[in-house]
Design a protein around this motif. Structure first.
Motif, PDB file in Angstrom:
ATOM      1  N   SER A   1      -6.675  17.126  -2.357  1.00 29.36           N
ATOM      2  CA  SER A   1      -5.589  16.175  -2.592  1.00 29.36           C
ATOM      3  C   SER A   1      -5.101  16.238  -4.028  1.00 29.36           C
ATOM      4  CB  SER A   1      -6.051  14.757  -2.244  1.00 29.36           C
ATOM      5  OG  SER A   1      -6.953  14.237  -3.193  1.00 29.36           O
TER       6      SER A   1
ATOM      7  N   ASP B   1      -8.321  10.963   5.698  1.00 28.24           N
ATOM      8  CA  ASP B   1      -6.979  10.395   5.854  1.00 28.24           C
ATOM      9  C   ASP B   1      -6.611   9.516   4.662  1.00 28.24           C
ATOM     10  OD1 ASP B   1      -6.513  11.629   8.270  1.00 28.24           O
ATOM     11  OD2 ASP B   1      -7.029   9.885   9.496  1.00 28.24           O
TER      12      ASP B   1
ATOM     13  N   ARG C   1       4.570   4.049   4.575  1.00 33.50           N
ATOM     14  CA  ARG C   1       5.904   4.588   4.294  1.00 33.50           C
ATOM     15  C   ARG C   1       6.996   3.545   4.470  1.00 33.50           C
ATOM     16  NH1 ARG C   1       7.890   9.846   7.525  1.00 33.50           N
ATOM     17  NH2 ARG C   1       7.800   8.391   9.275  1.00 33.50           N
TER      18      ARG C   1
ATOM     19  N   ARG D   1       0.566   4.116   0.916  1.00 34.74           N
ATOM     20  CA  ARG D   1       0.518   5.007   2.081  1.00 34.74           C
ATOM     21  C   ARG D   1       1.342   4.471   3.254  1.00 34.74           C
ATOM     22  NH1 ARG D   1      -5.856   4.290   3.752  1.00 34.74           N
ATOM     23  NH2 ARG D   1      -6.021   2.273   2.748  1.00 34.74           N
TER      24      ARG D   1
ATOM     25  N   ASP E   1       0.864  -1.178   0.000  1.00 34.19           N
ATOM     26  CA  ASP E   1       0.000   0.000   0.000  1.00 34.19           C
ATOM     27  C   ASP E   1       0.902   1.229   0.000  1.00 34.19           C
ATOM     28  OD1 ASP E   1      -1.769   2.090   0.627  1.00 34.19           O
ATOM     29  OD2 ASP E   1      -2.995   0.817   1.916  1.00 34.19           O
TER      30      ASP E   1
ATOM     31  N   ASP F   1      -3.489  10.420   2.412  1.00 35.13           N
ATOM     32  CA  ASP F   1      -2.385   9.473   2.563  1.00 35.13           C
ATOM     33  C   ASP F   1      -2.028   8.795   1.245  1.00 35.13           C
ATOM     34  OD1 ASP F   1      -2.218  10.069   5.236  1.00 35.13           O
ATOM     35  OD2 ASP F   1      -3.192   8.234   5.941  1.00 35.13           O
ATOM     36  N   ILE F   2      -3.027   8.411   0.468  1.00 29.18           N
ATOM     37  CA  ILE F   2      -2.762   7.706  -0.786  1.00 29.18           C
ATOM     38  C   ILE F   2      -2.448   8.681  -1.913  1.00 29.18           C
ATOM     39  CG2 ILE F   2      -3.733   6.156  -2.532  1.00 29.18           C
ATOM     40  CD1 ILE F   2      -5.421   4.900  -0.277  1.00 29.18           C
TER      41      ILE F   2
ATOM     42  N   LYS G   1       0.615  11.645  -0.018  1.00 31.58           N
ATOM     43  CA  LYS G   1       1.797  11.092   0.644  1.00 31.58           C
ATOM     44  C   LYS G   1       2.313   9.843  -0.063  1.00 31.58           C
ATOM     45  CE  LYS G   1       1.367  11.170   5.225  1.00 31.58           C
ATOM     46  NZ  LYS G   1       0.650  11.049   6.538  1.00 31.58           N
ATOM     47  N   GLY G   2       1.399   9.008  -0.570  1.00 36.19           N
ATOM     48  CA  GLY G   2       1.835   7.827  -1.304  1.00 36.19           C
ATOM     49  C   GLY G   2       2.635   8.186  -2.540  1.00 36.19           C
TER      50      GLY G   2
END
Length: 252
Positions: free
Chosen positions: A155, A105, A63, A61, A59, A109-110, A113-114
């Motif tokens: 996003s 989130d 890290r 997200r 995944d 996150d995806i 941040k991903g």
């Protein structure tokens, strides 16, 4: 002849799946990532004969997993010329005041941040070679904001900004950075957004001809095949029936 290697995130369905197949047909050996191992197995069977394939199940997200797995890929897979940051999601259509925090989130996150984690793992090799193509799959939601799109739009605006920032920072190294921002594409996207409500998801694509995942994959093929001195930096692509994020000419 130099071996060609491409990495596609979110390759288990939709745009990622079509892009992976297209790059394989172009002669690229393929690294494909996704959360569904079974779908990566199915992708392996669909690839052209002779394509070398490295499926990676994680995944984006997560890290620690991103850097653990991408940091330990076999040496003969390290020369990645094309990175397609496709993994993304949309959850919910609530106004900001009633939005679900878990949905927020997941999208940040995806989608944001991903993309950053995977890029951070791959960019150093491109810098060392002073060559590479990074394609970030954004959305018309990264160019406009629409009712109840709040966090998803945020996003995707971040993806647009990060793409521009990458292009500036990586300019000294000859790395191409491209943003592709589709409008309505018929994939699993709406089913995920509406949390498995298939009937509601199907209505999104009724009354007009939406884009298909293959349409986006064809654009990926075109930009990857441009000469060294040419980069199509920022591409918005819509179905003919769509004029903006909110205006779609549907049959009555």
């Amino acid at each position: 002849m130099e071996r060609k290697i491409a990495l596609v995130t979110g390759a288990t369905s939709g745009i990622g799946w079509s892009t992976a197949l297209t790059l394989a047909r172009m002669g690229y050996d393929l690294i494909a990532t996704g959360r569904r191992e079974k779908r990566l197995d199915e992708l392996a069977k669909a690839l052209p004969e002779g394509t070398k394939f490295l499926p990676l199940v994680f995944d984006v997200r997560n890290r620690e997993k991103v850097f653990e797995i991408l940091g330990t890929i076999p040496e003969d897979w390290e020369n990645i010329q094309v990175l397609v940051n496709n993994a993304g999601n949309a959850h919910g259509m609530d106004p900001i005041q009633t939005g679900n925090l878990d949905d927020w989130d997941a999208m940040m996150d995806i989608n944001v941040k991903g993309l950053l984690y995977v890029s951070k793992a791959i960019i150093p090799g491109m810098i060392e070679r002073k060559n590479g193509i990074i394609i970030n799959i954004g959305s018309i939601a990264g160019k406009e904001v629409y009712p109840n799109g709040n966090v998803y739009c945020g996003s995707k605006h971040a993806v647009d900004a990060l793409t521009k920032g990458m292009r500036i920072d990586l300019n000294p190294y000859g790395i191409k950075v491209i943003g592709i921002h589709p409008g309505l594409v018929e994939t699993e996207f709406s089913e995920v957004r509406f949390k498995g409500d298939t009937e509601r998801a199907e209505k999104v694509y009724q009354g007009y001809e939406p884009l298909l995942a293959d349409d986006i994959a064809e654009i990926v093929e075109f930009v990857v095949n441009r000469p060294r001195h040419v980069v199509l930096a920022d591409i918005v692509v819509l179905p003919t029936a769509q004029a903006s994020a909110t205006l779609v000419n549907k049959e009555s």
